[in-house]
Design a protein around this motif. Structure first.
Motif, mmCIF file in Angstrom:
data_model
loop_
_atom_site.group_PDB
_atom_site.id
_atom_site.type_symbol
_atom_site.label_atom_id
_atom_site.label_comp_id
_atom_site.label_asym_id
_atom_site.label_seq_id
_atom_site.Cartn_x
_atom_site.Cartn_y
_atom_site.Cartn_z
ATOM 1 N N GLY A 73 0.806 -1.213 0.000
ATOM 2 C CA GLY A 73 0.000 0.000 0.000
ATOM 3 C C GLY A 73 0.838 1.261 0.000
ATOM 4 N N THR A 74 1.930 1.237 0.754
ATOM 5 C CA THR A 74 2.853 2.381 0.764
ATOM 6 C C THR A 74 3.433 2.615 -0.621
ATOM 7 O OG1 THR A 74 3.457 1.929 3.074
ATOM 8 C CG2 THR A 74 4.959 3.324 1.800
ATOM 9 N N ASN A 75 3.833 1.540 -1.272
ATOM 10 C CA ASN A 75 4.399 1.658 -2.618
ATOM 11 C C ASN A 75 3.374 2.215 -3.599
ATOM 12 O OD1 ASN A 75 6.438 1.295 -4.619
ATOM 13 N ND2 ASN A 75 5.467 -0.611 -5.251
ATOM 14 N N PHE A 76 2.139 1.795 -3.467
ATOM 15 C CA PHE A 76 1.068 2.272 -4.350
ATOM 16 C C PHE A 76 0.866 3.778 -4.191
ATOM 17 C CE2 PHE A 76 -3.503 3.182 -4.974
ATOM 18 C CZ PHE A 76 -3.632 2.795 -6.304
ATOM 19 N N ILE A 77 0.803 4.237 -2.957
ATOM 20 C CA ILE A 77 0.592 5.667 -2.695
ATOM 21 C C ILE A 77 1.758 6.496 -3.228
ATOM 22 C CG2 ILE A 77 0.398 7.421 -0.887
ATOM 23 C CD1 ILE A 77 -1.075 5.253 0.786
ATOM 24 N N MET A 78 2.982 6.023 -2.998
ATOM 25 C CA MET A 78 4.150 6.772 -3.427
ATOM 26 C C MET A 78 4.296 6.758 -4.954
ATOM 27 S SD MET A 78 4.724 7.881 -0.601
ATOM 28 C CE MET A 78 5.917 9.057 -1.237
ATOM 29 N N THR A 79 3.846 5.693 -5.590
ATOM 30 C CA THR A 79 3.847 5.660 -7.054
ATOM 31 C C THR A 79 2.900 6.715 -7.605
ATOM 32 O OG1 THR A 79 4.346 3.294 -7.047
ATOM 33 C CG2 THR A 79 3.476 4.209 -9.085
ATOM 34 N N TRP A 80 1.765 6.886 -6.956
ATOM 35 C CA TRP A 80 0.811 7.933 -7.369
ATOM 36 C C TRP A 80 1.445 9.315 -7.213
ATOM 37 C CZ3 TRP A 80 -1.546 11.917 -4.532
ATOM 38 C CH2 TRP A 80 -2.548 12.608 -5.214
ATOM 39 N N ILE A 81 2.148 9.537 -6.110
ATOM 40 C CA ILE A 81 2.815 10.824 -5.908
ATOM 41 C C ILE A 81 3.863 11.050 -6.986
ATOM 42 C CG2 ILE A 81 4.350 12.114 -4.360
ATOM 43 C CD1 ILE A 81 2.842 10.835 -2.014
ATOM 44 N N ASN A 82 4.623 10.019 -7.312
ATOM 45 C CA ASN A 82 5.617 10.140 -8.382
ATOM 46 C C ASN A 82 4.957 10.488 -9.702
ATOM 47 O OD1 ASN A 82 6.996 8.607 -10.833
ATOM 48 N ND2 ASN A 82 8.643 9.106 -9.393
ATOM 49 N N MET A 83 3.842 9.831 -10.007
ATOM 50 C CA MET A 83 3.134 10.077 -11.265
ATOM 51 C C MET A 83 2.710 11.533 -11.382
ATOM 52 S SD MET A 83 -0.354 8.273 -12.681
ATOM 53 C CE MET A 83 -1.441 9.264 -11.652
ATOM 54 N N MET A 84 2.307 12.133 -10.260
ATOM 55 C CA MET A 84 1.856 13.514 -10.279
ATOM 56 C C MET A 84 3.015 14.516 -10.306
ATOM 57 S SD MET A 84 -1.290 12.912 -10.419
ATOM 58 C CE MET A 84 -1.864 14.613 -10.396
ATOM 59 N N CYS A 85 4.203 14.066 -9.902
ATOM 60 C CA CYS A 85 5.342 14.989 -9.767
ATOM 61 C C CYS A 85 6.290 15.013 -10.957
ATOM 62 C CB CYS A 85 6.146 14.633 -8.512
ATOM 63 S SG CYS A 85 5.308 14.976 -6.966
ATOM 64 N N VAL A 86 6.423 13.891 -11.670
ATOM 65 C CA VAL A 86 7.502 13.789 -12.652
ATOM 66 C C VAL A 86 7.422 14.825 -13.764
ATOM 67 C CG1 VAL A 86 8.145 11.379 -12.300
ATOM 68 C CG2 VAL A 86 6.217 11.924 -13.796
ATOM 69 N N ASP A 87 6.219 15.143 -14.232
ATOM 70 C CA ASP A 87 6.120 16.109 -15.328
ATOM 71 C C ASP A 87 6.342 17.550 -14.862
ATOM 72 O OD1 ASP A 87 5.779 14.436 -17.583
ATOM 73 O OD2 ASP A 87 3.719 14.035 -16.994
ATOM 74 N N PRO A 88 5.639 18.027 -13.819
ATOM 75 C CA PRO A 88 5.869 19.422 -13.402
ATOM 76 C C PRO A 88 7.226 19.646 -12.732
ATOM 77 C CG PRO A 88 4.283 18.355 -11.954
ATOM 78 C CD PRO A 88 4.516 17.415 -13.087
ATOM 79 N N ILE A 89 7.729 18.666 -11.972
ATOM 80 C CA ILE A 89 8.997 18.835 -11.265
ATOM 81 C C ILE A 89 10.171 18.345 -12.099
ATOM 82 C CG2 ILE A 89 10.326 18.146 -9.220
ATOM 83 C CD1 ILE A 89 7.737 18.047 -7.658
ATOM 84 N N GLY A 90 10.001 17.231 -12.772
ATOM 85 C CA GLY A 90 11.075 16.655 -13.577
ATOM 86 C C GLY A 90 11.582 15.351 -12.978
ATOM 87 N N ARG A 91 11.896 14.386 -13.847
ATOM 88 C CA ARG A 91 12.328 13.070 -13.378
ATOM 89 C C ARG A 91 13.656 13.144 -12.622
ATOM 90 N NH1 ARG A 91 11.649 9.687 -19.024
ATOM 91 N NH2 ARG A 91 9.736 10.724 -19.712
ATOM 92 N N ARG A 92 14.614 13.852 -13.208
ATOM 93 C CA ARG A 92 15.942 13.923 -12.589
ATOM 94 C C ARG A 92 15.867 14.541 -11.194
ATOM 95 N NH1 ARG A 92 21.479 14.449 -13.165
ATOM 96 N NH2 ARG A 92 22.341 16.206 -12.011
ATOM 97 N N ARG A 93 15.142 15.631 -11.073
ATOM 98 C CA ARG A 93 15.058 16.313 -9.782
ATOM 99 C C ARG A 93 14.406 15.410 -8.730
ATOM 100 N NH1 ARG A 93 12.667 22.251 -9.952
ATOM 101 N NH2 ARG A 93 14.483 22.413 -11.324
#
Length: 566
Positions: free
Chosen positions: A367-387
Motif C-alpha cells: 500500500g505504501t508503494n502504491f501511494i508513493m507511485t501515485w505521488i511520483n506520477m503527479m510529480c515527474v512532469d511538473p517537477i522533472g524526473r531527474r530532480r
C-alpha cells in the motif's frame, strides 16, 4: 520541436525536400525491395503543395498546448490493465509461498524450490520481453498486448490446477512470458500515444497499475490465507483481468507512430485527432508531418536494417549506446535495490521476525508503494524526473542500512532461517525492521520504482522497440538474480549482510544518477534523441528545456497580442 526536423537552432527544413525524402523512402524497403508505404494522396494530405519551409507552413508543436482529452486517459488506463496483471502475478507469489504447505508433490516445499518457483516468473519475463521486442515493430503494439493477455490467462489456469512442483513451475514460466510482454510493450505503447506534457504521467499510470496490482494481490492473499487450498484461488483469479483487457482492446487505437511507420497516414491522422481533441486540421497535419518525417528519415537511414543490425546500431551508435546505458542502468538500480526481495518474500520475511499475519503486514508495504507511485506520477512532469530522483534515492540507502542494523539485534539460525530468541526479545527490532522497510518503500516508490519504466522514450523511433526490449530484459535479468539468491544470501552472509549489500547498490546508484541521468521531462520524443548526441546530455537537456519554456512563453505572448488586436 522534433530533433529530426530541426537542428539546434531550429532552422526550417524545406517542404519540397521533405516530400522528396518521403517519396524516396516510400519506394525503397528492407533489402532494397520496392514497397508502397506512402501514396500521393496520403502525402498530399499531410504535406499540402507549398514551396516554403516548415516554419512558414506552421509545422510546429502548438498542438501540444491543447488540453489533454479524456480519450488519452482512457486509452492509457485500459492499456495499464496489463500492468496490473504484471503487478498481481509478481506480487501474489509472496502469499502463495507461505500457504503452499504440502500441496505440491505431497510434501513441504523447500527453500530452493521456492526460489525456483519465484525466479521462473522472472526468467519467463526475460524471454517474453525479447519476443515482444522482436515482434512489436512488425506486428504492432496491440498484437503484443493481445498475446500477453493469452499468456496471463493460460498461466493462471495451469498454476491453479497444479499438484506438483513441475506443473507450478510451468505455470509460473508461462505467466512470466506474459509479464515480460506487458512490461515491454505497454510503456512503449503509452509513450507513443501520450502528448508530450503528460507522457511521464501516463507512463506513471501504468506503473501505478503495477503497484495497484501488487496491493490487490496482497489483499487477496490475506483473504484466502486461511482458506483450504486458498493459494489456488489466489493464482487463478489472475486470469480474469486478462480476459477483460482482451475484450477492451478492439476499442484501442494503434500507436500513431507505428501507423506512420507502416505508411497508414490517414489512420495516423485520425488517431491524432482523437488524442488532441479540438485541434485544427492545420495542427493535425503539422503533428502528423513531424511524425512522418521522423519515421521516414529513420527508414531512409535504416532501410536495409535487420533486427540484428538494429541491435548492433543500438550498441555502436554513441548516442543510442548512451541512451541504452542510462535507461538500463536506472532499471538495474531499481531492481537490485532490494525492493523485489520485499515483493516476493515479504510474507516470508515478516513471518521470520515473528508477525502473526505476515501477508497482512506485507499489504502495508504494498500500500505504501502504491501511494508513493501515485505521488511520483503527479510529480515527474511538473517537477522533472531527474530532480525527483536526486531528491529521493538517498533515502532508499538510508532505510536499508537501518534495516540491516535492526536485523543485527534479531538472533537468526542461518541454517534454518528461524529466530532463536524469545518473542519478547525481538519485538522492538522486528518493529524497527517493519518501520524502516516502509521508509525504504516510501523513497523507492516515489523515485526509481516508477521512473525507471519511463526511460522507453530515451530511444529514437528506429530502435525504440529494441531499446525497450533491452530495458525490460535488464529489469528481468537483475530480477532473476535477486529472486533466486535472496534466501541463499540470508543463509550465506546473514540478513545483515544481505540488506547491507542492497544499501550499497542504492548508494552507488545515487552517485550514477547525479552525474549521468539527464532531464527529459517536457521534451518531445524527437528532441530526446538530440540530448544523447551531446554526451549523456545532463547540461544540454537543461538548456534545451529552458529554450523550450522560452518558446512557449513567446508563443503565448504572441497569441495574447493577436487576441488584443482583434
Amino acid at each position: 520541436m522534433g530533433a529530426e526536423v530541426f537542428d539546434e537552432k531550429h532552422a526550417s527544413v524545406h517542404h519540397e525536400d521533405f516530400k522528396q525524402d518521403a517519396r524516396r523512402s516510400s519506394i525503397t524497403g528492407a533489402g532494397g525491395r520496392r514497397k508502397s508505404s506512402f501514396d500521393s494522396a496520403n502525402l498530399n494530405m499531410v504535406l499540402p503543395d507549398k514551396t516554403h519551409g516548415f516554419a512558414d507552413a506552421n509545422i510546429d508543436d502548438s498542438i501540444e498546448d491543447i488540453p489533454i482529452s479524456w480519450f488519452v486517459w482512457m486509452v492509457a488506463f485500459t492499456a495499464s490493465v496489463a500492468g496490473s496483471l504484471f503487478g498481481y502475478d509478481t506480487g501474489i507469489i509472496s502469499a502463495v509461498l507461505v500457504t503452499l504447505n504440502n500441496s505440491l508433490d505431497g510434501r513441504e516445499t523447500s527453500s530452493s524450490e521456492k526460489e525456483l518457483i519465484t525466479s521462473l516468473c522472472s526468467g519467463g519475463a526475460f524471454v517474453g520481453s525479447i519476443i515482444a521486442g522482436l515482434t512489436a515493430d512488425q506486428y504492432g503494439r496491440k498484437v503484443a498486448i493481445y498475446v500477453g493477455c493469452a499468456l496471463f490467462t493460460i498461466g493462471a489456469l495451469i498454476q491453479a490446477a497444479a499438484y506438483s512442483i513441475a506443473q507450478m513451475a510451468v505455470g509460473r514460466l508461462i505467466v512470466g512470458f506474459g509479464v515480460g510482454s506487458a512490461a515491454m510493450v505497454v510503456p512503449l505503447y503509452i509513450a507513443e500515444i501520450a502528448p508530450t506534457k503528460v507522457r511521464g504521467r501516463l507512463i506513471g499510470l501504468n506503473n501505478m497499475s503495477i503497484t495497484g496490482g501488487q496491493v490487490i494481490s496482497y489483499g487477496i492473499g490475506a483473504a484466502f490465507a486461511h482458506v483450504p487450498n486458498g493459494w489456488r484461488y489466489m493464482v487463478g483469479l489472475g486470469g480474469i483481468p486478462s480476459i477483460v483487457l482482451a475484450c477492451l482492446m478492439p476499442f484501442m487505437p494503434e500507436s500513431p507512430r507505428q501507423l506512420a511507420w507502416h505508411g497508414k497516414i490517414e489512420e495516423c491522422a485520425n488517431v491524432i485527432r482523437k488524442i488532441y481533441k479540438g485541434a485544427s486540421e492545420e495542427q493535425v497535419r503539422a503533428k502528423v508531418a513531424l511524425i512522418v518525417h521522423a519515421c521516414e528519415q529513420s527508414k531512409e537511414l535504416n532501410y536495409s536494417q535487420t533486427r540484428w543490425s538494429k541491435i548492433k546500431q543500438l550498441h555502436t551508435d554513441p548516442a543510442n549506446l548512451r541512451a541504452l546505458i542510462c535507461a538500463c542502468g536506472l532499471m538495474v538500480i531499481s531492481q537490485m535495490s532490494g525492493f523485489n526481495v520485499l515483493m516476493y518474500y515479504s510474507a516470508t520475511l515478516f513471518d521470520l521476525v515473528g508477525f502473526s499475519n505476515p501477508v497482512a503486514v506485507g499489504l502495508v508495504v504494498a500500500g505504501t508503494n502504491f501511494i508513493m507511485t501515485w505521488i511520483n506520477m503527479m510529480c515527474v512532469d511538473p517537477i522533472g524526473r531527474r530532480r525527483v530522483l536526486v531528491s529521493t534515492v538517498w533515502g532508499m540507502s538510508a532505510g536499508l542500512i537501518a534495516v540491516a542494523v535492526a536485523f543485527s539485534f534479531i538472533p537468526i539460525n542461518t541454517d534454518t532461517l528461524e529466530v532463536t530468541g524469545s518473542a519478547a526479545s525481538i519485538h522492538a527490532p522486528a518493529i524497527a525492521v517493519l518501520i524502516f522497510i516502509i521508509w525504504f518503500v516510501f523513497f523507492y516508490g516515489v523515485s526509481v520504482g516508477n521512473t525507471a519504466w519511463m526511460s522507453t522514450d530515451f530511444f529514437p523511433m528506429e530502435v525504440r522497440a529494441m531499446g525497450t526490449m533491452f530495458l525490460t530484459c535488464s529489469c528481468w535479468g537483475s530480477n532473476i538474480i535477486v529472486s533466486s539468491t535472496f534466501l541463499s544470501m540470508m543463509k550465506g552472509i546473514t540478513p545483515v549482510g544481505a540488506f547491507s549489500f542492497y544499501a550499497a547498490i542504492c548508494g552507488i546508484g545515487y552517485v550514477l544518477i547525479y552525474f549521468f541521468y539527464p532531464e527529459v521531462s517536457g521534451l518531445t520524443l524527437e528532441e530526446i534523441k538530440e540530448v544523447f548526441q551531446h554526451g549523456f546530455g545532463v547540461r544540454y537537456a537543461r538548456q534545451l528545456r529552458k529554450d523550450r519554456r522560452e518558446e512557449i512563453r513567446e508563443r503565448i505572448k504572441n497569441q495574447e497580442v493577436r487576441a488584443m488586436g482583434h
